[in-house]
Design a protein around this motif. Structure first.
Motif, PDB file in Angstrom:
ATOM      1  N   PHE A  21       0.833  -1.206   0.000  1.00  0.00           N
ATOM      2  CA  PHE A  21       0.000   0.000   0.000  1.00  0.00           C
ATOM      3  C   PHE A  21       0.867   1.255   0.000  1.00  0.00           C
ATOM      4  O   PHE A  21       0.934   1.979  -0.985  1.00  0.00           O
ATOM      5  N   LEU A  22       1.547   1.505   1.112  1.00  0.00           N
ATOM      6  CA  LEU A  22       2.438   2.671   1.164  1.00  0.00           C
ATOM      7  C   LEU A  22       3.656   2.458   0.267  1.00  0.00           C
ATOM      8  O   LEU A  22       4.127   3.387  -0.380  1.00  0.00           O
ATOM      9  N   VAL A  23       4.174   1.264   0.259  1.00  0.00           N
ATOM     10  CA  VAL A  23       5.299   0.903  -0.604  1.00  0.00           C
ATOM     11  C   VAL A  23       4.912  -0.376  -1.352  1.00  0.00           C
ATOM     12  O   VAL A  23       4.600  -1.397  -0.739  1.00  0.00           O
ATOM     13  N   MET A  50      10.855  -2.170  -7.867  1.00  0.00           N
ATOM     14  CA  MET A  50      11.354  -2.482  -9.207  1.00  0.00           C
ATOM     15  C   MET A  50      11.709  -1.206  -9.979  1.00  0.00           C
ATOM     16  O   MET A  50      12.652  -1.204 -10.773  1.00  0.00           O
ATOM     17  N   ASN A  51      10.958  -0.140  -9.756  1.00  0.00           N
ATOM     18  CA  ASN A  51      11.294   1.134 -10.402  1.00  0.00           C
ATOM     19  C   ASN A  51      12.663   1.624  -9.950  1.00  0.00           C
ATOM     20  O   ASN A  51      13.449   2.149 -10.746  1.00  0.00           O
ATOM     21  N   ILE A  52      12.943   1.463  -8.659  1.00  0.00           N
ATOM     22  CA  ILE A  52      14.249   1.890  -8.147  1.00  0.00           C
ATOM     23  C   ILE A  52      15.353   1.008  -8.723  1.00  0.00           C
ATOM     24  O   ILE A  52      16.424   1.494  -9.103  1.00  0.00           O
ATOM     25  N   HIS A  79      11.585  10.041 -14.059  1.00  0.00           N
ATOM     26  CA  HIS A  79      10.295   9.730 -14.679  1.00  0.00           C
ATOM     27  C   HIS A  79       9.264   9.187 -13.708  1.00  0.00           C
ATOM     28  O   HIS A  79       8.071   9.185 -14.027  1.00  0.00           O
ATOM     29  N   VAL A  80       9.683   8.704 -12.540  1.00  0.00           N
ATOM     30  CA  VAL A  80       8.716   8.118 -11.605  1.00  0.00           C
ATOM     31  C   VAL A  80       8.922   8.683 -10.203  1.00  0.00           C
ATOM     32  O   VAL A  80      10.017   9.106  -9.839  1.00  0.00           O
ATOM     33  N   GLU A  81       7.841   8.689  -9.439  1.00  0.00           N
ATOM     34  CA  GLU A  81       7.897   9.034  -8.022  1.00  0.00           C
ATOM     35  C   GLU A  81       8.083   7.745  -7.235  1.00  0.00           C
ATOM     36  O   GLU A  81       7.454   6.721  -7.540  1.00  0.00           O
ATOM     37  N   THR A  90       7.943  11.001  -0.432  1.00  0.00           N
ATOM     38  CA  THR A  90       8.039  10.650  -1.852  1.00  0.00           C
ATOM     39  C   THR A  90       8.983  11.607  -2.550  1.00  0.00           C
ATOM     40  O   THR A  90       9.077  12.782  -2.189  1.00  0.00           O
ATOM     41  N   LEU A  91       9.692  11.087  -3.518  1.00  0.00           N
ATOM     42  CA  LEU A  91      10.591  11.923  -4.308  1.00  0.00           C
ATOM     43  C   LEU A  91      10.645  11.377  -5.723  1.00  0.00           C
ATOM     44  O   LEU A  91      10.418  10.182  -5.951  1.00  0.00           O
TER      45      LEU A  91
END
Length: 962
Positions: free
Chosen positions: A54-56, A62-64, A73-75, A310-311
């Protein structure tokens, strides 16, 4: 390990310590992980460890891992291991937790369960105000004057053969003290004294704490008693909260020297240390290999509530350090040079990470100073992965052997340990900036302006050019036939020769060098080697040593170099502004006369900040700013017309020529002394302060009840109304009907315009409130000190005199209450609207919420009754803060704004919220004039929608406790 975590199979035992468990993210990530920058590996580990769906989410991890293609491109969410607060930002956060306990109890829950979700350290370091002061110049161990208390008990001094008289005018000095001729000093530094001792500048004996310090501390505890009592209550009843009391140290100092774990060990589960903080120096911690950066109050409170920040997945600029540092380059030369390179490389909004063979040449003090300079070059943070230099520092910082072994083994297991000797390839970076350390050379500044930098290697030729140039910013216009004139002078029975460039003033001043001890230690070690080689300083040169604090004298003495500085004439003269403000004792009359008679361009060399012509002395026309060791070197040489590479400083024992390179301390020597004498001493002192507390704090009484006993008469601490409508289940978003516009604002409205800060104006709504409570203007204190009182802070919201409300037409903290037509303070109008049951909104232009993050920039409007903001665009962080408090951020469609839509702001607005929201959905807005237009609801994901439905993050978390 989270129950049901999809990454549970990645949990392993540490090979060298099987009882310790950890997520082996290096195996989980495979080849992709090996190419990630170290800082991104920390983000990846955090996302794996905190993945709850939910929060993570798994997609976040996988984006990281796919950072190379997903950067910018992603938060992504980040769950820091801990939070560091200072008291100005900490007080509203802790008040919110106290209020949440009460709300949970009232809703039938257990208030004891309400605690910060992660370790939170709050340092009370922003409460001190300078009520009493007196400029301390030359000899001011007691700048406050007045009667002093008896001196602290110290270890007995060895008997001295000669009794020196007490200092003039300083009854606290006990006289009869000496540091001896060599070796380490004994006596004052063999005893541990609470607070850094201030030393008698003539005998180097500690004297009682200045009355000024005692008075200011007394005022601090008196003025802030309510706040301090509340903090002490918080430390007693909340889990995961540690309060560092006043008089201990600044937040960033305590964080570096005491709070940093490097690796967390929670019930034998290991993970990297990481943090967010509200102190502007938070980024310093990256020099220890701890990922951290500064955020606002709302973000830190969210982390304390168990939510991520979030960043945007950032670019990472690799800064490759190569080459070997010049023997004569100081730490300050290195720091400023690297800062300059990064500023030119455009690293704003990015991570910077250091690698390359040159990194190991930087001490931890160098690294933390570079990391602290992030605001200078705009980076989010500057990360130095843990390496052998870090481990050596941690050993001297007090880490025990077992802790160090686990730390090293874990970091190597997850590939977060940087090893210069490793054959593995370096991480891949978004771009690489190369800095050749060999190119960093020492400079001096002068002879008349600090901005005129001269490479030390060019000093002789540059001074010659100054003699030739016309009189001006650098030139002295000395005729060619007189440039080699020599004027003989008799002084103390000996004849000396003065010529252009002769040094007559040499002052080592540490006021600008306290942040990095190495430069002062370099001066001391150079003096030691010079004395041992037989070099001397001519007696007519006015030499002096003016430390910026007692701590500087402390580490110069404990490292054993102070007697050698004294032998060359650099004796401690006092604590305060001295040479660079012109407070130099007059030159000997014979020297003055010789300078004037021969029209000699005499020189002063100092490690201060000001070198304007004639400032040091009216007969000294050339003044150079130099590092402390170069000041000592030029004093020994007796002239600035010297090429240190080819000309000796002087003649030592047995007639041997001694060059600067013969006595200049190596960086390894400096690092060794710094770690063994300075760091260990500082850490030991701070640890004792932390364990002992201080007398005022220890005697301060505070309640111990589960719920805070709110004092209805208090003007500092008040229970806020964020939880007034808390129920077990959130209600669906309500239609905002017939809302009036509280403010009609233009472009670039900053958080400074919105959030109360600074002093409380006597004509403000906050001042009227405090006056009604019986306070005088002198007792108002500041908005920062009263951030725990929502009544004051709400009245200060939009109270900035520079606020430009289009309803008013000129800068003023005013607005129109449309039902009555009155022009009122913003708070007074909002209060009337709330009494009438009329909701309010804000109209704004582009970049609403620009500037530094401030919690009350969102909390204040919420308590004024603002339901939504309609703006053309938002500053990203402020947009999320509005959602976090329960205000809807709505954006006009591209190309539309109040003017193009024909809105005056005097209409009433109805905003139609459907029962179910979705990210960036379109909403209809109707006005009382019949106009209908559409806006975009700036909810970027389902988590933000959930927070908004719950009335913000505070209510969301409170419901979880139910």
């Amino acid at each position: 390990c989270l129950p049901g975590s999809p990454y549970q199979p990645a949990v392993e035992a540490l090979e060298s310590h099987p009882e310790k468990k950890f997520y082996n993210v290096s195996k989980l990530g495979g080849a992709k992980y090996d190419t990630l920058p170290y800082s991104i590996r920390v983000l990846f580990e955090s996302s794996v460890r905190n993945c709850d769906g939910f929060l993570v989410k798994e997609t976040d991890a996988m984006n990281i891992l796919d950072w190379k293609t997903k950067q910018n491109h992603v938060e992504v969410p980040f769950c820091p291991a801990r939070v560091v607060l200072q008291d100005f930002t900490g007080i509203p956060a802790m008040v919110d937790f106290a209020a949440m306990r009460e709300a949970v109890r009232n809703a039938g829950g257990d208030p004891v369960k309400v605690n910060p979700a992660c370790p939170t350290d709050l340092t009370v370091d922003h409460s001190l105000q300078i009520d009493f002061s007196k400029c301390a110049i030359q000899n001011a161990p007691n700048p406050g004057g007045g009667e002093q208390k008896p001196p602290a008990k110290l270890s007995p001094m060895k008997a001295q053969p000669r009794k020196l008289p007490p200092c003039r005018g300083h009854s606290g000095c006990r006289g009869s003290c000496s540091t001896g001729e060599s070796g380490r000093s004994s006596g004052p530094f063999s005893a541990q004294i609470e607070n850094t001792p201030i030393l008698c500048p003539f005998h180097l004996q500690p004297v009682p704490e200045p009355e000024t310090v005692l008075k200011n501390q007394e005022m601090e505890f008196g003025r802030n008693r309510e706040r301090l009592q509340f903090f002490k209550w918080s430390s007693k009843v909340f889990e995961n909260i540690s309060i560092i009391p006043p008089e201990t140290g600044t937040a960033h100092q305590v964080n570096l020297e005491y709070l940093s774990r490097v690796v967390f060990d929670v019930k034998d589960f290991l993970h990297p240390d990481s943090m967010v903080g509200t102190d502007s120096h938070t980024t310093m911690v990256n020099g220890l290999g701890i990922l951290g950066w500064g955020v606002g109050g709302i973000e830190t409170e969210a982390v304390m509530l168990g939510m991520p920040v979030t960043l945007t997945l950032p670019e990472v600029v690799g800064c490759e350090l190569t080459g070997t540092v010049s023997p004569f380059a100081t730490s300050i030369d290195i720091v400023l040079s690297i800062t300059k390179h990064l500023r030119q490389a455009d690293v704003a909004g990015k991570f910077v990470e250091f690698f390359g063979s040159g990194v190991s040449q930087l001490s931890v003090a160098d690294r933390t100073t570079i990391a602290n300079m992030c605001p200078e070059y705009g980076a989010i943070l500057s990360f130095f992965p843990v390496d052998n230099v870090t481990l050596k520092h941690l050993k001297h910082a007090g880490f025990d052997k077992a802790k160090l072994e686990v730390t090293e083994a874990y970091l190597k297991a997850v590939k977060l340990f940087r090893n210069d000797e490793s054959s593995s390839r370096e991480p891949e970076y978004s771009q690489v900036v190369q800095v050749n350390l060999s190119s960093i050379i020492p400079y001096v500044s002068g002879p008349k302006r600090s901005q005129d930098r001269v490479a030390v290697s060019n000093m002789k030729s540059d001074f010659q050019a100054c003699l030739n140039e016309k009189s001006g910013v650098k030139g002295f216009q000395i005729a060619a036939e007189k440039q080699n004139d020599i004027v003989p002078v008799q002084y103390e029975g000996n004849e000396y020769k003065l010529s252009h460039g002769c040094v007559v003033i040499a002052a080592v001043i540490s006021c600008t060098n306290n942040c990095n001890p190495s430069v002062m230690l370099a001066a001391g070690l150079l003096a030691k080697k010079a004395v041992e080689a037989g070099l001397v300083v001519k007696p007519y040169i006015r030499t002096s040593l003016s430390p910026g604090s007692g701590m500087v004298t402390h580490y110069l003495s404990s490292s054993g170099v102070l007697p050698y500085l004294s032998k060359l004439g650099f004796e401690v003269v006092g604590y305060g502004c001295s040479t660079c403000v012109g407070n130099t004792a007059p030159l000997p009359e014979a020297i003055r006369n010789a300078i004037k008679q021969g029209d000699i361009i005499a020189c002063g060399v100092l490690s201060g900040t000001k070198n304007f012509e004639g400032r040091l002395c009216d007969c000294v026309r050339a003044n150079y700013l130099a590092s402390p060791p170069l000041v000592v070197a030029y004093a020994i040489a007796g002239t600035v017309r010297i090429d240190f590479d080819t000309e000796p400083l002087g003649t030592g024992f047995n007639g041997k020529s001694i060059y600067l390179r013969d006595i200049w301390p190596t960086r390894q020597e400096l690092h060794t002394v710094e770690e063994e004498c300075v760091i260990s001493s500082m850490f030991k002192e701070l640890k004792e302060k932390m364990e002992k507390g201080n007398k005022r704090w220890n005697l301060l009484e505070a309640p111990e009840s589960t719920l805070f006993p709110w004092d209805l008469k208090s003007t500092y601490i008040r229970c806020p109304s964020f939880f007034d409508k808390l129920a077990k289940e959130p209600v669906s978003p309500q239609v905002v009907e017939n809302a009036h516009v509280l403010l009609y604002l233009g472009d670039s409205v900053t958080t400074d315009h919105i959030s109360p800060a600074g002093s409380i104006a006597r004509s403000s709504a906050a001042a009227k409130y405090l006056t009604s409570k019986g306070l005088t203007p002198r007792e108002f204190n500041s908005y920062g000190a009263r951030r725990g009182n929502d009544a004051v802070m709400t009245r200060g919201t939009f109270a900035n005199i520079k606020l430009l409300n289009k309803f008013i037409g000129k800068p003023a903290p005013k607005t129109i209450h449309f039902p009555s037509g009155q022009t009122l303070d913003v708070f007074e109008a909002a209060e009337l609207y709330q009494k009438e049951g009329i909701p309010v909104i804000i109209l704004a232009g582009k970049k609403y919420g620009l500037g530094s993050s401030r919690d009350w920039a969102a909390k204040g409007p919420f308590l004024l009754g603002v339901k939504a903001v309609l703006a053309e665009s938002y500053e990203k962080v402020h947009r999320s803060q509005l959602i976090g408090i329960g205000i809807a951020p709505l954006q006009f469609r591209p190309g539309e704004n109040p003017s193009t839509l024909g809105l005056t702001g005097r209409e009433q607005f109805s905003i139609l919220f459907p029962p179910e929201l979705s990210p960036r959905m379109t909403l209809d807005v109707k006005t009382s004039t019949g106009k209908v237009f559409s806006v975009i609801a700036l909810f970027e994901n389902n988590m933000e929608i959930t927070l908004y439905k719950n009335g913000g993050s505070l209510n969301f978390v409170a419901r979880r406790f139910l």
